[in-house]
Design a protein around this motif. Structure first.
Motif, PDB file in Angstrom:
ATOM      1  N   LEU A   1       0.825  -1.200   0.000  1.00 50.52           N
ATOM      2  CA  LEU A   1       0.000   0.000   0.000  1.00 50.52           C
ATOM      3  C   LEU A   1       0.868   1.262   0.000  1.00 50.52           C
ATOM      4  O   LEU A   1       0.538   2.249  -0.673  1.00 50.52           O
ATOM      5  N   ARG A   2       1.967   1.221   0.730  1.00 48.73           N
ATOM      6  CA  ARG A   2       2.895   2.367   0.694  1.00 48.73           C
ATOM      7  C   ARG A   2       3.450   2.567  -0.706  1.00 48.73           C
ATOM      8  O   ARG A   2       3.618   3.708  -1.167  1.00 48.73           O
ATOM      9  N   ALA A   3       3.728   1.460  -1.401  1.00 47.08           N
ATOM     10  CA  ALA A   3       4.245   1.559  -2.759  1.00 47.08           C
ATOM     11  C   ALA A   3       3.230   2.228  -3.684  1.00 47.08           C
ATOM     12  O   ALA A   3       3.596   3.037  -4.549  1.00 47.08           O
TER      13      ALA A   3
ATOM     14  N   LEU B   1      -5.758   6.158  -1.941  1.00 52.46           N
ATOM     15  CA  LEU B   1      -6.277   4.864  -1.493  1.00 52.46           C
ATOM     16  C   LEU B   1      -7.465   5.062  -0.559  1.00 52.46           C
ATOM     17  O   LEU B   1      -7.436   5.920   0.323  1.00 52.46           O
ATOM     18  N   GLY B   2      -8.488   4.237  -0.759  1.00 51.43           N
ATOM     19  CA  GLY B   2      -9.647   4.294   0.117  1.00 51.43           C
ATOM     20  C   GLY B   2     -10.201   2.908   0.374  1.00 51.43           C
ATOM     21  O   GLY B   2      -9.925   1.967  -0.372  1.00 51.43           O
ATOM     22  N   ILE B   3     -10.974   2.793   1.429  1.00 50.18           N
ATOM     23  CA  ILE B   3     -11.592   1.522   1.816  1.00 50.18           C
ATOM     24  C   ILE B   3     -13.100   1.660   1.739  1.00 50.18           C
ATOM     25  O   ILE B   3     -13.672   2.614   2.268  1.00 50.18           O
TER      26      ILE B   3
ATOM     27  N   LEU C   1      -2.461   4.442   6.262  1.00 54.04           N
ATOM     28  CA  LEU C   1      -2.001   4.078   4.917  1.00 54.04           C
ATOM     29  C   LEU C   1      -3.019   4.395   3.831  1.00 54.04           C
ATOM     30  O   LEU C   1      -2.719   4.222   2.645  1.00 54.04           O
ATOM     31  N   VAL C   2      -4.215   4.830   4.225  1.00 56.23           N
ATOM     32  CA  VAL C   2      -5.245   5.165   3.240  1.00 56.23           C
ATOM     33  C   VAL C   2      -5.690   6.605   3.459  1.00 56.23           C
ATOM     34  O   VAL C   2      -5.414   7.217   4.492  1.00 56.23           O
ATOM     35  N   ASP C   3      -6.401   7.119   2.452  1.00 49.81           N
ATOM     36  CA  ASP C   3      -6.833   8.516   2.489  1.00 49.81           C
ATOM     37  C   ASP C   3      -8.256   8.690   3.009  1.00 49.81           C
ATOM     38  O   ASP C   3      -8.714   9.812   3.192  1.00 49.81           O
ATOM     39  N   GLY C   4      -8.944   7.588   3.249  1.00 48.53           N
ATOM     40  CA  GLY C   4     -10.294   7.665   3.780  1.00 48.53           C
ATOM     41  C   GLY C   4     -11.023   6.351   3.608  1.00 48.53           C
ATOM     42  O   GLY C   4     -10.500   5.405   3.028  1.00 48.53           O
TER      43      GLY C   4
END
Length: 201
Positions: free
Chosen positions: A80-82, A90-92, A113-116
């Protein structure tokens, strides 16, 4: 997240608390990992073992413990960092209750690690409904394009396809002719990310 392993850990503790044996724990773990409404699952567990508790109490116990039991591998977090380093947002999108799902997101380190994220119980719609994917794009303030990565053909792949996303199906045993058909299949999130970043199909 390894939901199945977390379900097994919870089932062992739950079984011990009610003086059930290892085989019973296996039955409970298998039931709790099923993709069915949780109300049905915990009603079955309570009835099957004649437990002196309500299905709601059993489900509450499960929800209270799961955030501390789920794990996300170091290799998947690195993947995910890559993606973020490559410029992806990135979102879930997840189905479930806010306390349980947000607890998992935070305890596994995914929150950093995600934006939201969007959780079905607070939004009012579940995957694979298109509206929940559009809500994530709105919260991330970005177009709804790119990839949906998930382990369910019915909710993740179907939902992603419905809104025009490429899809990566996480599975250790891909079907010969899966329906709906994902763009790619991979055994882990890291493997899926490798395909996304290198343009493999």
């Amino acid at each position: 997240m390894d939901q199945a392993a977390a379900a097994r850990d919870w089932a062992r503790g739950f079984a011990q608390a009610w003086s059930l044996d290892e085989r019973d724990a296996g039955v409970i773990a298998a039931a709790s990992a099923q993709r069915r409404p949780k109300g049905e699952i915990f009603s079955m567990i309570v009835q099957c073992f004649s437990l002196p508790m309500t299905p709601e109490a059993a489900w509450s116990d499960y929800r209270a413990h799961m955030p501390d039991l789920v794990r996300c591998s170091d290799t998947d977090r690195s993947a995910l960092r890559a993606l973020r380093n490559a410029g992806w947002r990135l979102g879930i999108v997840t189905n479930g209750m806010v306390d349980n799902q947000e607890g998992k997101i935070r305890s596994t380190g995914l929150a950093d690690l995600v934006d939201g994220w969007v959780i079905s119980s607070e939004f009012g719609e579940r995957k694979p409904e298109p509206s929940i994917f559009h809500e994530l794009a709105r919260r991330l303030e970005c177009p709804l394009d790119g990839w949906m990565v998930g382990d369910s053909l019915e909710t993740d792949v179907a939902g992603g396809l419905a809104v025009g996303l490429e899809t990566a199906w996480i599975t250790s045993a891909p079907a010969t002719d899966p329906r709906p058909a994902p763009t790619v299949s991979a055994p882990t999130v890291k493997d899926a990310v490798d395909k996304i970043l290198t343009g493999q199909r």
